[in-house]
Write a protein that holds these residues in place. Structure first.
Motif, short mmCIF file in Angstrom:
data_model
loop_
_atom_site.label_atom_id
_atom_site.label_comp_id
_atom_site.label_asym_id
_atom_site.label_seq_id
_atom_site.Cartn_x
_atom_site.Cartn_y
_atom_site.Cartn_z
N GLU A 4 0.84 -1.18 0.00
CA GLU A 4 0.00 0.00 0.00
C GLU A 4 0.88 1.24 0.00
N ASN A 5 0.35 2.33 -0.54
CA ASN A 5 1.08 3.59 -0.58
C ASN A 5 0.60 4.49 0.56
N PHE A 6 1.57 5.19 1.17
CA PHE A 6 1.31 6.08 2.29
C PHE A 6 2.06 7.38 2.11
N VAL A 7 1.56 8.44 2.75
CA VAL A 7 2.22 9.74 2.77
C VAL A 7 3.15 9.75 3.99
N ILE A 8 4.38 10.19 3.78
CA ILE A 8 5.32 10.34 4.90
C ILE A 8 5.06 11.69 5.55
N CYS A 9 4.72 11.66 6.84
CA CYS A 9 4.34 12.88 7.55
C CYS A 9 5.36 13.31 8.59
N LEU A 21 9.54 6.11 10.25
CA LEU A 21 8.70 7.07 9.52
C LEU A 21 7.28 7.02 10.04
N ILE A 22 6.66 8.19 10.16
CA ILE A 22 5.25 8.28 10.53
C ILE A 22 4.47 8.42 9.23
N ILE A 23 3.51 7.51 9.03
CA ILE A 23 2.81 7.47 7.74
C ILE A 23 1.31 7.66 7.92
N ALA A 24 0.67 8.12 6.84
CA ALA A 24 -0.77 8.43 6.86
C ALA A 24 -1.34 8.23 5.47
N GLN A 25 -2.67 8.25 5.41
CA GLN A 25 -3.40 8.23 4.14
C GLN A 25 -4.54 9.24 4.24
N ASP A 29 -12.64 13.02 3.36
CA ASP A 29 -12.71 14.47 3.60
C ASP A 29 -11.39 15.17 3.29
N ASN A 30 -10.48 14.45 2.62
CA ASN A 30 -9.15 14.97 2.28
C ASN A 30 -8.32 15.38 3.49
N GLU A 31 -8.51 14.66 4.61
CA GLU A 31 -7.70 14.86 5.80
C GLU A 31 -6.75 13.67 5.93
N LEU A 32 -5.53 13.94 6.35
CA LEU A 32 -4.58 12.86 6.57
C LEU A 32 -4.93 12.12 7.86
N VAL A 33 -4.96 10.80 7.77
CA VAL A 33 -5.29 9.93 8.90
C VAL A 33 -4.04 9.12 9.25
N TYR A 34 -3.66 9.19 10.50
CA TYR A 34 -2.49 8.47 11.02
C TYR A 34 -2.67 6.97 10.81
N LYS A 35 -1.62 6.32 10.26
CA LYS A 35 -1.67 4.87 10.03
C LYS A 35 -0.60 4.12 10.79
N GLY A 36 0.37 4.83 11.36
CA GLY A 36 1.38 4.15 12.16
C GLY A 36 2.79 4.53 11.75
N LYS A 105 4.08 8.78 -7.60
CA LYS A 105 2.76 8.89 -6.98
C LYS A 105 2.64 10.24 -6.29
N LEU A 106 1.44 10.80 -6.31
CA LEU A 106 1.15 12.03 -5.59
C LEU A 106 0.58 11.69 -4.23
N PRO A 107 0.83 12.51 -3.21
CA PRO A 107 0.29 12.23 -1.89
C PRO A 107 -1.23 12.04 -1.87
N ASN A 108 -1.97 12.83 -2.65
CA ASN A 108 -3.44 12.71 -2.60
C ASN A 108 -3.95 11.43 -3.27
N GLU A 109 -3.05 10.64 -3.86
CA GLU A 109 -3.42 9.33 -4.39
C GLU A 109 -3.38 8.24 -3.31
N CYS A 110 -2.85 8.59 -2.15
CA CYS A 110 -2.77 7.63 -1.04
C CYS A 110 -4.05 7.73 -0.21
N ARG A 111 -4.96 6.82 -0.47
CA ARG A 111 -6.30 6.87 0.12
C ARG A 111 -6.58 5.65 0.97
N GLU A 112 -7.41 5.88 2.01
CA GLU A 112 -7.85 4.76 2.86
C GLU A 112 -8.67 3.79 2.06
#
Length: 112
Positions: A4-9, A21-25, A29-36, A105-112
């Protein structure tokens, strides 16, 4: 195992020169959600090959306490990584392994 793809936050410097690394998707609502967290490895050298900007506040709306999140260095959410992990119905990542940084990949392509 699942990729899976994640945004590095952000990142956390740990013992023995390890970096996590702290990652999110993004949610609907286009909000970043913490994934671990996922371990980057023994140094920041790998991450430093890419352009990123440090920010003072987390780009994630809700960051859980613990897991050393209080010690995080927060980043502008511009980098994407691929993580391999075991499926889990609780929403957290089991046995995450960093496969690499994705420049295609663009960050907004990383979706839950």
């Amino acid at each position: 195992m699942k990729d899976e793809n994640f945004v590095i936050c952000g990142y956390i410097l740990k013992e023995n020169n390890m970096t996590s690394l702290i990652i999110a998707q993004y949610n609907e609502d286009n909000e970043l959600v913490y994934k671990g967290h996922v371990t980057l490895g023994v140094s920041l050298r790998k991450l430093n090959q890419y352009k990123y900007k440090k920010v003072s506040e987390p780009p994630i709306k809700y960051v859980p306490t613990g897991s050393n999140n209080e010690d995080a260095v927060w980043l502008e959410p511009t980098l994407v990584c691929t993580v391999e992990h075991m499926p889990n119905d609780k929403g957290s990542l089991r046995q995450p392994v960093l496969k690499g940084i994705r420049e295609d990949k663009l960050p907004n392509e990383c979706r839950e």
